[in-house]
Write an enzyme that holds these catalytic residues in place. Structure first.
Site, PDB file in Angstrom:
ATOM      1  N   GLU A  22      43.411 -90.615  19.506  1.00  0.00           N
ATOM      2  CA  GLU A  22      43.179 -90.110  18.147  1.00  0.00           C
ATOM      3  C   GLU A  22      44.522 -89.951  17.453  1.00  0.00           C
ATOM      4  OE1 GLU A  22      40.825 -86.835  15.448  1.00  0.00           O
ATOM      5  OE2 GLU A  22      40.919 -86.499  17.608  1.00  0.00           O
ATOM      6  N   ASP A  65      55.303 -88.891  16.855  1.00  0.00           N
ATOM      7  CA  ASP A  65      54.880 -89.982  15.983  1.00  0.00           C
ATOM      8  C   ASP A  65      54.002 -90.966  16.745  1.00  0.00           C
ATOM      9  OD1 ASP A  65      54.717 -91.967  14.018  1.00  0.00           O
ATOM     10  OD2 ASP A  65      56.592 -92.878  14.667  1.00  0.00           O
ATOM     11  N   ASP A  78      45.816 -89.676   5.212  1.00  0.00           N
ATOM     12  CA  ASP A  78      46.253 -89.426   3.841  1.00  0.00           C
ATOM     13  C   ASP A  78      45.984 -90.666   2.983  1.00  0.00           C
ATOM     14  OD1 ASP A  78      47.666 -88.926   1.453  1.00  0.00           O
ATOM     15  OD2 ASP A  78      49.164 -87.724   2.503  1.00  0.00           O
ATOM     16  N   LYS A  97      47.923 -92.532  -5.536  1.00  0.00           N
ATOM     17  CA  LYS A  97      48.605 -93.296  -6.579  1.00  0.00           C
ATOM     18  C   LYS A  97      48.913 -94.718  -6.101  1.00  0.00           C
ATOM     19  CE  LYS A  97      50.705 -89.234  -8.724  1.00  0.00           C
ATOM     20  NZ  LYS A  97      51.975 -88.553  -9.107  1.00  0.00           N
ATOM     21  N   ASP A 117      37.306 -90.384   2.784  1.00  0.00           N
ATOM     22  CA  ASP A 117      36.477 -89.950   1.661  1.00  0.00           C
ATOM     23  C   ASP A 117      37.021 -90.497   0.340  1.00  0.00           C
ATOM     24  OD1 ASP A 117      38.771 -88.436   1.536  1.00  0.00           O
ATOM     25  OD2 ASP A 117      37.751 -86.567   1.016  1.00  0.00           O
ATOM     26  N   THR A 176      32.963 -82.030   9.131  1.00  0.00           N
ATOM     27  CA  THR A 176      33.915 -80.927   9.145  1.00  0.00           C
ATOM     28  C   THR A 176      33.744 -80.071   7.883  1.00  0.00           C
ATOM     29  OG1 THR A 176      35.625 -82.176   7.988  1.00  0.00           O
ATOM     30  CG2 THR A 176      35.565 -82.360  10.389  1.00  0.00           C
ATOM     31  N   LYS A 177      34.387 -78.915   7.873  1.00  0.00           N
ATOM     32  CA  LYS A 177      34.351 -78.052   6.688  1.00  0.00           C
ATOM     33  C   LYS A 177      34.897 -78.798   5.480  1.00  0.00           C
ATOM     34  CE  LYS A 177      34.875 -73.745   9.299  1.00  0.00           C
ATOM     35  NZ  LYS A 177      35.764 -72.590   9.576  1.00  0.00           N
TER      36      LYS A 177
END
Length: 251
Positions: free
Chosen positions: A80, A132, A155, A159, A191, A230-231
């Site tokens: 993961e 890393d 992430d 932009k 998402d 998840t929350k």
């Protein structure tokens, strides 16, 4: 009991890894799979570092990893990358105790949070590398050594001028595909629809991978049962955000 937040990481915790921006691995010499984030480590997380860390934290070493020795058993191993606060990781590890989970995260509060969950749930099938992920892949993971890879909600770098910093790029996917066993899988979730489209395009272009979803599904897979909501994800769904799962297997 709610954790009390400490203004600075308590003594004895590992320092944050040096800052590095993810970039296209084809032309960036010092690639990193992360960007340094600020955050506070709670007292509960610090206690988990002390109590649970010695057993479940692995030191980085530029040498092939022996999974059987690391986990003290022979079992399918899942990598993961970037587990955040470890909520989904702990859920999945508890759901499939027959699998091993090798988890990379550089953010100290996130590592502490997962260690705390490991202690609370009595999990034995997780090991954490606070390093890393790109260097871990390059130097610790032999070809055809993994049964699966999870990359959940990386992430999105919204932009356009920052899109090149996204983790999911062709060079990284080629590395991961080479380290999957035949039949092993790569599962990404996001998402952010433009990122989902890029992920689908990058994975589809990798000759060692095949999509598990057909064209009628738009190339996106139904959410696998093992991945929890998840929350963070539930909050997004309530705001009308979509979530896209992309699951490919190694041919």
């Amino acid at each position: 009991m709610t954790d009390t937040t400490s203004p600075t990481p308590p003594a004895g915790l590992p320092a944050e890894s040096p800052e590095g921006a993810p970039a296209d691995t084809a032309h960036h010499r010092n690639i990193r799979s992360f960007v340094r984030r600020t955050g506070r480590t709670t007292l509960g997380q610090a206690k988990a570092f002390a109590d649970v860390g010695p057993q479940f934290l692995l030191p980085y070493a530029a040498a092939p990893a022996d999974f059987e020795a690391i986990f003290q058993r022979a079992a399918p191993t899942i990598l993961e990358i970037g587990f955040g606060m470890g909520e989904a990781t702990a859920h999945i590890a508890a759901l499939v105790p027959e699998k091993n989970f090798l988890c990379c995260e550089v953010h100290t509060p996130g590592v502490g949070a997962l260690l705390k969950r490991i202690g609370e749930k009595g999990l034995a099938n997780i090991r954490i590398l606070q390093h890393d992920a790109v260097e871990v892949i390059d130097n610790m993971l032999p070809p055809a050594s993994l049964d699966g890879v999870h990359i959940f909600f990386p992430d999105p770098w919204h932009k356009k001028r920052h899109n090149k910093r996204r983790l999911i790029q062709a060079p990284l996917i080629a590395k991961l595909a080479a380290r999957l066993k035949p039949g092993g899988y790569l599962h990404c979730a996001t998402d952010w629809q433009p990122y989902a489209e890029q992920i689908l395009e990058v994975l589809a272009a990798e000759p060692l991978l095949r999509n598990t979803a057909d064209a009628s599904q738009g190339g996106y897979a139904p959410k696998p049962a093992y991945r929890p909501l998840t929350k963070f994800e539930n909050r997004g769904i309530k705001l009308g955000h979509g979530v896209w799962d992309v699951v490919f297997t190694r041919v």
